[in-house]
Design a protein around this motif. Sequence first.
Motif, PDB file in Angstrom:
ATOM      1  N   THR A 159       0.537  -1.300   0.381  1.00 35.12           N
ATOM      2  CA  THR A 159      -0.306   0.017   0.145  1.00 35.12           C
ATOM      3  C   THR A 159       0.944   1.054   0.354  1.00 35.12           C
ATOM      4  O   THR A 159       0.637   2.287  -1.025  1.00 35.12           O
ATOM      5  CB  THR A 159      -0.936   0.033   0.975  1.00 35.12           C
ATOM      6  N   GLU A 160       2.033   0.954   1.133  1.00 34.84           N
ATOM      7  CA  GLU A 160       2.798   2.316   0.761  1.00 34.84           C
ATOM      8  C   GLU A 160       3.465   2.684  -0.356  1.00 34.84           C
ATOM      9  O   GLU A 160       3.486   3.726  -0.886  1.00 34.84           O
ATOM     10  CB  GLU A 160       3.697   2.634   2.040  1.00 34.84           C
ATOM     11  N   CYS A 163       1.413   3.565  -3.307  1.00 35.95           N
ATOM     12  CA  CYS A 163       1.027   5.128  -2.456  1.00 35.95           C
ATOM     13  C   CYS A 163       2.228   5.975  -3.365  1.00 35.95           C
ATOM     14  O   CYS A 163       2.633   7.278  -4.307  1.00 35.95           O
ATOM     15  CB  CYS A 163       0.735   5.160  -1.345  1.00 35.95           C
ATOM     16  N   ARG A 187      -0.324  11.547   4.990  1.00 34.07           N
ATOM     17  CA  ARG A 187       0.771  11.185   5.821  1.00 34.07           C
ATOM     18  C   ARG A 187       0.705  11.399   6.992  1.00 34.07           C
ATOM     19  O   ARG A 187       1.352  10.286   8.118  1.00 34.07           O
ATOM     20  CB  ARG A 187       1.784  11.371   4.978  1.00 34.07           C
ATOM     21  N   ASN A 251      -4.339   7.975  14.608  1.00 37.25           N
ATOM     22  CA  ASN A 251      -4.729   7.722  13.756  1.00 37.25           C
ATOM     23  C   ASN A 251      -3.486   7.884  12.455  1.00 37.25           C
ATOM     24  O   ASN A 251      -4.009   7.676  10.987  1.00 37.25           O
ATOM     25  CB  ASN A 251      -5.621   9.001  13.477  1.00 37.25           C
ATOM     26  N   SER A 252      -2.502   7.805  12.372  1.00 36.25           N
ATOM     27  CA  SER A 252      -0.771   7.175  12.167  1.00 36.25           C
ATOM     28  C   SER A 252      -1.376   6.428  11.262  1.00 36.25           C
ATOM     29  O   SER A 252      -1.016   5.581  11.727  1.00 36.25           O
ATOM     30  CB  SER A 252       0.278   7.374  12.745  1.00 36.25           C
ATOM     31  N   PRO A 253      -0.861   6.671   9.956  1.00 38.61           N
ATOM     32  CA  PRO A 253      -0.889   5.088   8.608  1.00 38.61           C
ATOM     33  C   PRO A 253       0.215   4.584   8.990  1.00 38.61           C
ATOM     34  O   PRO A 253       0.047   3.651   8.657  1.00 38.61           O
ATOM     35  CB  PRO A 253      -0.927   6.666   7.502  1.00 38.61           C
ATOM     36  N   SER A 280       0.176  11.846  12.216  1.00 40.45           N
ATOM     37  CA  SER A 280       1.930  10.919  12.480  1.00 40.45           C
ATOM     38  C   SER A 280       2.611  12.331  13.271  1.00 40.45           C
ATOM     39  O   SER A 280       3.519  11.353  14.281  1.00 40.45           O
ATOM     40  CB  SER A 280       2.421  10.489  11.111  1.00 40.45           C
TER      41      SER A 280
END
Length: 347
Positions: A159-160, A163, A187, A251-253, A280
């Motif tokens: 995923t990263e 992106c 991010r 809530n950081s990815p 983040s």
Amino acid sequence: MGDSCESVSVDVESISLPGKEHIVKTSHGYVSVTVFGDLEKPALITYPDLALNYVYCFQGLFLCPEAFSLLIHNFCIYHLSPPGHELEAAVISPDEPVLSVDDLTDQIAEILDYFGLGAVMCMGVTAGAYILTMFAIKYPRRVMGLILVSPLCKAPSWTEWLCNKVMSNLLYICGTCGLVKELLLMRYFSKEVRGSADVPESDVVQACRRLLGERQSPNVLRLLEAINGRPDISEGLRRLQCRSLIFVGENSPFHFEALHMTSKIDRRFSALVEVQSCGSMVTEEQPDAMLIPLEYFLMGYGFYRPSQYNVSPRSPLSPTSISPELFSPESMGLKLKPIKTRIPAEV
């Protein structure tokens, strides 16, 4: 910003020290380093996340009077900028080779040599946290401690990676366009401060958006490619010889990545602080959440905060929110346990 920062009446000019910028030549190119404070004090080096510099990655933390007094009282601050990320940076020549994360790590060792520094305290955010952690693994004698914010330690997930590839293509074709800015803001920040159709985005997000519009897209692309090609350093974490304090927004990815990292580091000398309702970049979104954990972490090194600065009574953190074991002295100072902040979402 958190309440404890805003509740203290202080003249910002009185806590703003003039920083001196140094352009340091290394074997992998030139690096901008901005120095604040007394050169006779121990060194704290900072390294920002992708597309940022110290102003927009650490300003929130350093504008908290209590955190500022803690850090500037004990350290001389060396803000490192990734190549081409300093203020008013020119475009790096396309003839210059793209640096790997290993090259960026070696740059730090050369910068410490330039300033005649031995062991230093390190503070990094996400990509910067990865580079500083890699530095601590590769040069263990040169790091006394790690303060990591939403750190990376594994190779990019699919995923990263995808992106980042999308951003790379957009940066190459369109520059720092609107979609690139949105991906970067996702991010950095939680959805709450990024706003919505009904809620305007916060001042800190607006300021960051303006900064991203001023970035030299080829320079951001170079760092992005380095970060997207990073190796997994999980096994190296077991060899870390310094204590570590890890902050991550829930809530950081990269929340899961921080949990994974904590599981690999010796738990006797590490602590995890999960900040609720935060993305983040805890240093900007909720810097007040960092104060108490930082104080007790630095106590283990004999550092302290001047007594004339008292903890704000409105601070969402108090010593009771921290595991009692955190206060127990051990042979290396304080024994750090996983801890969790209790910060209610703002109404």
